[in-house]
Scaffold this motif. Structure first.
Motif, PDB file in Angstrom:
ATOM      1  N   PHE A  13     -20.344 100.711  68.301  1.00  0.00           N
ATOM      2  CA  PHE A  13     -18.919 100.783  67.967  1.00  0.00           C
ATOM      3  C   PHE A  13     -18.491 102.220  68.216  1.00  0.00           C
ATOM      4  O   PHE A  13     -18.909 103.114  67.479  1.00  0.00           O
ATOM      5  CB  PHE A  13     -18.657 100.408  66.516  1.00  0.00           C
ATOM      6  CG  PHE A  13     -18.924  98.961  66.219  1.00  0.00           C
ATOM      7  CD1 PHE A  13     -18.099  97.973  66.743  1.00  0.00           C
ATOM      8  CD2 PHE A  13     -19.983  98.579  65.426  1.00  0.00           C
ATOM      9  CE1 PHE A  13     -18.330  96.635  66.478  1.00  0.00           C
ATOM     10  CE2 PHE A  13     -20.223  97.237  65.151  1.00  0.00           C
ATOM     11  CZ  PHE A  13     -19.400  96.270  65.681  1.00  0.00           C
ATOM     12  N   VAL A  18     -25.086 100.783  66.796  1.00  0.00           N
ATOM     13  CA  VAL A  18     -25.410 100.004  65.603  1.00  0.00           C
ATOM     14  C   VAL A  18     -26.635  99.131  65.829  1.00  0.00           C
ATOM     15  O   VAL A  18     -27.460  98.943  64.940  1.00  0.00           O
ATOM     16  CB  VAL A  18     -24.191  99.150  65.197  1.00  0.00           C
ATOM     17  CG1 VAL A  18     -24.541  98.250  64.045  1.00  0.00           C
ATOM     18  CG2 VAL A  18     -23.025 100.051  64.835  1.00  0.00           C
ATOM     19  N   SER A  37     -31.686  97.788  54.690  1.00  0.00           N
ATOM     20  CA  SER A  37     -30.679  98.395  53.832  1.00  0.00           C
ATOM     21  C   SER A  37     -29.291  98.272  54.436  1.00  0.00           C
ATOM     22  O   SER A  37     -29.128  97.887  55.593  1.00  0.00           O
ATOM     23  CB  SER A  37     -31.028  99.859  53.576  1.00  0.00           C
ATOM     24  OG  SER A  37     -31.249 100.498  54.804  1.00  0.00           O
ATOM     25  N   SER A  38     -28.318  98.589  53.626  1.00  0.00           N
ATOM     26  CA  SER A  38     -26.917  98.460  54.025  1.00  0.00           C
ATOM     27  C   SER A  38     -26.626  99.335  55.244  1.00  0.00           C
ATOM     28  O   SER A  38     -27.065 100.477  55.313  1.00  0.00           O
ATOM     29  CB  SER A  38     -26.035  98.876  52.857  1.00  0.00           C
ATOM     30  OG  SER A  38     -24.702  98.693  53.189  1.00  0.00           O
ATOM     31  N   GLY A  39     -25.924  98.759  56.216  1.00  0.00           N
ATOM     32  CA  GLY A  39     -25.564  99.526  57.404  1.00  0.00           C
ATOM     33  C   GLY A  39     -26.614  99.509  58.491  1.00  0.00           C
ATOM     34  O   GLY A  39     -26.459 100.156  59.520  1.00  0.00           O
ATOM     35  N   SER A  40     -27.701  98.746  58.299  1.00  0.00           N
ATOM     36  CA  SER A  40     -28.767  98.753  59.299  1.00  0.00           C
ATOM     37  C   SER A  40     -28.448  97.874  60.506  1.00  0.00           C
ATOM     38  O   SER A  40     -29.193  97.879  61.479  1.00  0.00           O
ATOM     39  CB  SER A  40     -30.094  98.333  58.657  1.00  0.00           C
ATOM     40  OG  SER A  40     -29.960  97.074  58.048  1.00  0.00           O
ATOM     41  N   GLY A  41     -27.363  97.092  60.443  1.00  0.00           N
ATOM     42  CA  GLY A  41     -26.936  96.322  61.609  1.00  0.00           C
ATOM     43  C   GLY A  41     -27.199  94.827  61.529  1.00  0.00           C
ATOM     44  O   GLY A  41     -27.048  94.121  62.521  1.00  0.00           O
ATOM     45  N   LYS A  42     -27.541  94.326  60.332  1.00  0.00           N
ATOM     46  CA  LYS A  42     -27.883  92.909  60.193  1.00  0.00           C
ATOM     47  C   LYS A  42     -26.695  92.007  60.491  1.00  0.00           C
ATOM     48  O   LYS A  42     -26.799  91.042  61.261  1.00  0.00           O
ATOM     49  CB  LYS A  42     -28.394  92.638  58.765  1.00  0.00           C
ATOM     50  CG  LYS A  42     -29.509  93.567  58.318  1.00  0.00           C
ATOM     51  CD  LYS A  42     -29.972  93.276  56.900  1.00  0.00           C
ATOM     52  CE  LYS A  42     -28.923  93.498  55.819  1.00  0.00           C
ATOM     53  NZ  LYS A  42     -28.523  94.901  55.652  1.00  0.00           N
ATOM     54  N   THR A  43     -25.548  92.342  59.888  1.00  0.00           N
ATOM     55  CA  THR A  43     -24.344  91.537  60.136  1.00  0.00           C
ATOM     56  C   THR A  43     -23.945  91.596  61.604  1.00  0.00           C
ATOM     57  O   THR A  43     -23.617  90.569  62.214  1.00  0.00           O
ATOM     58  CB  THR A  43     -23.189  92.039  59.254  1.00  0.00           C
ATOM     59  OG1 THR A  43     -23.543  91.838  57.887  1.00  0.00           O
ATOM     60  CG2 THR A  43     -21.898  91.298  59.548  1.00  0.00           C
ATOM     61  N   THR A  44     -24.017  92.793  62.168  1.00  0.00           N
ATOM     62  CA  THR A  44     -23.641  92.957  63.582  1.00  0.00           C
ATOM     63  C   THR A  44     -24.511  92.079  64.475  1.00  0.00           C
ATOM     64  O   THR A  44     -24.015  91.465  65.421  1.00  0.00           O
ATOM     65  CB  THR A  44     -23.765  94.437  63.978  1.00  0.00           C
ATOM     66  OG1 THR A  44     -23.010  95.219  63.063  1.00  0.00           O
ATOM     67  CG2 THR A  44     -23.235  94.668  65.380  1.00  0.00           C
ATOM     68  N   GLU A  53     -18.835  89.366  68.169  1.00  0.00           N
ATOM     69  CA  GLU A  53     -18.893  90.657  68.859  1.00  0.00           C
ATOM     70  C   GLU A  53     -19.596  90.399  70.186  1.00  0.00           C
ATOM     71  O   GLU A  53     -20.384  89.457  70.291  1.00  0.00           O
ATOM     72  CB  GLU A  53     -19.722  91.693  68.077  1.00  0.00           C
ATOM     73  CG  GLU A  53     -19.343  91.895  66.626  1.00  0.00           C
ATOM     74  CD  GLU A  53     -18.084  92.725  66.462  1.00  0.00           C
ATOM     75  OE1 GLU A  53     -17.528  93.212  67.473  1.00  0.00           O
ATOM     76  OE2 GLU A  53     -17.651  92.867  65.305  1.00  0.00           O
ATOM     77  N   GLU A 180     -26.019  87.039  54.202  1.00  0.00           N
ATOM     78  CA  GLU A 180     -26.050  87.276  52.755  1.00  0.00           C
ATOM     79  C   GLU A 180     -25.279  86.197  51.998  1.00  0.00           C
ATOM     80  O   GLU A 180     -24.280  86.484  51.344  1.00  0.00           O
ATOM     81  CB  GLU A 180     -25.469  88.659  52.440  1.00  0.00           C
ATOM     82  CG  GLU A 180     -26.251  89.763  53.134  1.00  0.00           C
ATOM     83  CD  GLU A 180     -25.883  91.134  52.594  1.00  0.00           C
ATOM     84  OE1 GLU A 180     -25.531  91.204  51.405  1.00  0.00           O
ATOM     85  OE2 GLU A 180     -25.977  92.109  53.357  1.00  0.00           O
ATOM     86  N   HIS A 212     -30.721  89.746  50.700  1.00  0.00           N
ATOM     87  CA  HIS A 212     -31.294  90.773  49.833  1.00  0.00           C
ATOM     88  C   HIS A 212     -32.201  90.146  48.768  1.00  0.00           C
ATOM     89  O   HIS A 212     -32.718  90.841  47.899  1.00  0.00           O
ATOM     90  CB  HIS A 212     -30.180  91.578  49.146  1.00  0.00           C
ATOM     91  CG  HIS A 212     -29.468  92.509  50.074  1.00  0.00           C
ATOM     92  ND1 HIS A 212     -30.110  93.518  50.734  1.00  0.00           N
ATOM     93  CD2 HIS A 212     -28.173  92.584  50.467  1.00  0.00           C
ATOM     94  CE1 HIS A 212     -29.248  94.182  51.491  1.00  0.00           C
ATOM     95  NE2 HIS A 212     -28.060  93.620  51.353  1.00  0.00           N
TER      96      HIS A 212
HETATM   97  N1  LIG Z   1     -16.054  96.568  63.723  1.00  0.00           N
HETATM   98  C1  LIG Z   1     -16.724  97.725  63.491  1.00  0.00           C
HETATM   99  N2  LIG Z   1     -16.219  98.896  63.911  1.00  0.00           N
HETATM  100  C2  LIG Z   1     -16.874 100.054  63.697  1.00  0.00           C
HETATM  101  N3  LIG Z   1     -18.046 100.144  63.045  1.00  0.00           N
HETATM  102  C3  LIG Z   1     -18.600  99.008  62.588  1.00  0.00           C
HETATM  103  C4  LIG Z   1     -17.959  97.743  62.781  1.00  0.00           C
HETATM  104  N4  LIG Z   1     -18.739  96.793  62.227  1.00  0.00           N
HETATM  105  C5  LIG Z   1     -19.799  97.433  61.709  1.00  0.00           C
HETATM  106  N5  LIG Z   1     -19.722  98.751  61.920  1.00  0.00           N
HETATM  107  C6  LIG Z   1     -20.734  99.760  61.526  1.00  0.00           C
HETATM  108  O1  LIG Z   1     -21.976  99.329  61.991  1.00  0.00           O
HETATM  109  C7  LIG Z   1     -23.002  99.627  61.069  1.00  0.00           C
HETATM  110  C8  LIG Z   1     -23.796  98.395  60.775  1.00  0.00           C
HETATM  111  O2  LIG Z   1     -22.978  97.476  60.071  1.00  0.00           O
HETATM  112  P1  LIG Z   1     -23.476  96.054  59.626  1.00  0.00           P
HETATM  113  O3  LIG Z   1     -22.330  95.417  58.929  1.00  0.00           O
HETATM  114  O4  LIG Z   1     -24.067  95.332  60.763  1.00  0.00           O
HETATM  115  O5  LIG Z   1     -24.602  96.418  58.584  1.00  0.00           O
HETATM  116  P2  LIG Z   1     -25.396  95.464  57.589  1.00  0.00           P
HETATM  117  O6  LIG Z   1     -26.836  95.694  57.852  1.00  0.00           O
HETATM  118  O7  LIG Z   1     -24.889  94.090  57.679  1.00  0.00           O
HETATM  119  O8  LIG Z   1     -25.039  96.104  56.179  1.00  0.00           O
HETATM  120  P3  LIG Z   1     -24.799  95.377  54.767  1.00  0.00           P
HETATM  121  O9  LIG Z   1     -26.145  95.148  54.158  1.00  0.00           O
HETATM  122  O10 LIG Z   1     -24.026  96.385  53.992  1.00  0.00           O
HETATM  123  O11 LIG Z   1     -24.029  94.142  55.022  1.00  0.00           O
HETATM  124  C9  LIG Z   1     -22.332 100.239  59.860  1.00  0.00           C
HETATM  125  O12 LIG Z   1     -22.477 101.619  59.937  1.00  0.00           O
HETATM  126  C10 LIG Z   1     -20.872  99.867  60.031  1.00  0.00           C
HETATM  127  O13 LIG Z   1     -20.048 100.859  59.502  1.00  0.00           O
END
Ligand SMILES: Nc1ncnc2c1ncn2[C@@H]1O[C@H](COP(=O)(O)OP(=O)(O)OP(=O)(O)O)[C@@H](O)[C@H]1O
Ligand SMILES: [Mg+2]
Lengths: 261, 231
Positions: A13, A18, A37-44, A53, A180, A212
């Motif tokens: 991004f 990510v 952990s949070s922000g590691s990119g799982k949702t992405t 995406e 989650e 989690h």
């Molecule tokens: N649409 C977007 N635009 C910019 N940055 C993004 C976008 N979506 C996610 N990010 C960034 O990408 C990184 C990974 O996000 P992601 O949501 O995949 O993490 P996650 O592992 O699912 O975290 P969580 O456990 O908090 O859900 C984060 O730093 C987030 O800020």
């Protein structure tokens, strides 16, 4: 043969990378848990699989056939993407049920729209009945037959999430993804949702579960991936990852998530 | 000929006020018919990804919402004649109605556009994403999923604006549009053989009360119809 194979998936991004080179594979009927952990990119990662995406590079194979190749994404029309994403289902953290429809309609809506072209003339009533019967069966499987005519605002969070699972199942995806699924729920409601997911497993549905809930991941999955900062830090069987982690990052993460309990 | 008793005056006044109120109603409905779709176009403009376009639209909306409707009426009615030396509206009641309708449509479209924008942006992105993941097309998502949620969000603020419009139509009096206030006021001087009477002007209030009362009931009914779901 692997039902799903992901090769070198990358996603940024802006300037932040990510997903950095994600590769893994999955066999039919397997349940994969993704922790990290949070922000590691799982949702992405899940959003890339569901085409919410578009990955910047990498390939996705389904049953050995190329499903997605980032290097020629320009050639994918909206229609192509719609067809491809139907291989996957996604259950969101925040349910995202359609508030104006009751439970039954939430489950049937997408199927009806998808089979709209078949629903002509005499066939119409028959197909509609078939779709509805299928929906009733699935709603029964998630234990909500009694709520079939209720609206989402009349259900608890746990019940709403079970409807969302039924809604995804109705389209018979090859791979069902959960992001989650219990994080937005009160602790006393997580059990009913996790139980539903666990029961799906016996039906040889292939699942990817971002969670989690470490105990759940340990007990239910065939495979566990630990993600950290956009890379797969460690993967293996639950016993390997939870019982005998190799990476220091995995160890640190597991210690921390144990403390939270 | 002169009419002195209330009983004698009433039927004459009533008939004259009805004629005026018809003009009020005409302005009201023409404004709605014009402003409801124009507002949608303006709201798309203000949400446009083309920055110069959305910027321009936002400035226009700000000017229109930030100045009195009465001033806008005067500018639109007299402006072309004075500034451009070209009285495009023509004289007479038709010209005044046309100018009023244009002013009201522009003004109300700007208010409606902001309400639409709130309604459209208020629907959570998750609704759209859920539709996409379930293989729906964009039009299907709009018509089957988000539209009703937008309408539910839009109805309460729209009903406020529309009830305000009922009363705002009286502003067209400033350019002598012969609406109900104008008709009532005429009896203060002399009209239909009645002169020096104040009560017909006060009586116009009854028309507004009844009309806004009916609308309040109607919108209450619509809101109740959509109360079965929360979004
Ligand atoms: N649409 C977007 N635009 C910019 N940055 C993004 C976008 N979506 C996610 N990010 C960034 O990408 C990184 C990974 O996000 P992601 O949501 O995949 O993490 P996650 O592992 O699912 O975290 P969580 O456990 O908090 O859900 C984060 O730093 C987030 O800020
Ligand atoms: Mg996440």
């Amino acid at each position: 043969m692997n039902i799903l194979e992901i090769n070198n998936l990358k996603k940024s991004f802006g300037k932040t990378e990510v997903l950095k080179d994600i590769s893994f594979s999955l066999k039919k009927g397997e349940a994969l848990s993704i922790i990290g952990s949070s922000g590691s990119g799982k949702t992405t990662l899940l959003r890339c699989l569901n085409f919410l995406e578009t990955a910047d590079s990498g390939k996705v194979f389904l049953n050995g056939d190329l499903l997605f190749d980032a290097s020629d994404k320009k050639t994918y029309s909206e229609r192509d993407i719609r067809e491809k994403r139907l291989n996957f289902g996604l259950v969101f953290q925040s349910f995202n049920l359609f508030p104006q429809y009751n439970v039954l309609k939430n489950v049937t809506l997408a199927v009806e729209l998808l089979r709209k072209d078949e629903m002509r003339g005499k066939q119409k009533a028959q197909i509609r009945a078939e779709i509805e019967q299928n929906a009733r069966d699935i709603i029964g499987r998630v234990g909500l037959s009694a709520k079939i005519n209720n609206y989402p605002c009349e259900l608890s969070g746990g019940q709403q999430q079970r409807v969302a699972i039924a809604r995804a199942l109705a389209l018979k995806p090859n791979i069902l993804c959960f992001d989650e699924p219990t994080s937005a729920l009160d602790p006393e409601l997580t059990g009913e949702v996790l139980r539903v997911i666990r029961e799906l497993k016996s039906d040889d549905t292939t699942m990817i579960i971002v969670t989690h809930e470490m105990e759940f991941a340990h007990n239910v999955s065939d495979k566990v991936i630990f993600m950290a900062d956009g890379v797969i830090e460690e993967q293996g069987t639950p016993d390997e990852v939870f019982g005998n982690p190799k990476s220091d990052k995995t160890k640190a993460f597991l210690v921390k998530s144990l403390e939270q309990i | 000929m002169s009419f002195n008793g209330f009983a004698e005056q009433f039927p004459i006044v009533f008939a004259a006020l009805n004629v005026g109120f018809l003009q009020t109603l005409k302005l009201f409905f023409v404004t709605l018919i014009g402003a409801i779709p124009l507002g949608l176009i303006i709201s798309f403009g203000s949400m446009s990804r083309i920055k110069p376009l959305s910027g321009l639209v936002k400035v226009i909306v700000w000017v229109v919402r930030g100045t009195p409707l009465m001033l806008q009426l005067l500018i639109i009615y007299y402006g072309p004649g004075i500034l451009l030396n070209n009285p495009i509206w023509g004289g007479g009641e038709n010209g005044r109605f046309l100018a009023s309708a244009v002013a009201f449509i522009i003004n109300y479209a700007c208010y409606f556009s902001e309400i639409y924008r709130g309604g459209i942006q208020g629907v959570p992105v998750g609704q759209n994403e859920a539709g996409l993941v379930l293989g729906m097309t964009k039009p299907q998502i709009f018509f089957k999923v988000t539209l009703l949620q937008m309408i539910k969000r839009i109805v309460p603020p729209m009903s406020n604006e529309i009830i305000t419009l009922v009363k705002d139509t009286s502003l067209a009096r400033i350019i002598a549009l012969q609406e109900v206030i104008w008709a009532g006021q005429a009896f203060m001087k002399s009209s239909h053989g009645i002169s020096g009477q104040l009560w017909p002007l006060f009586f116009t209030g009854v028309y507004y009360l009844i009309f806004s009362g009916v609308l309040t009931l109607l919108f209450g009914y619509i809101e109740k119809k959509m109360a079965y779901f929360k979004s």
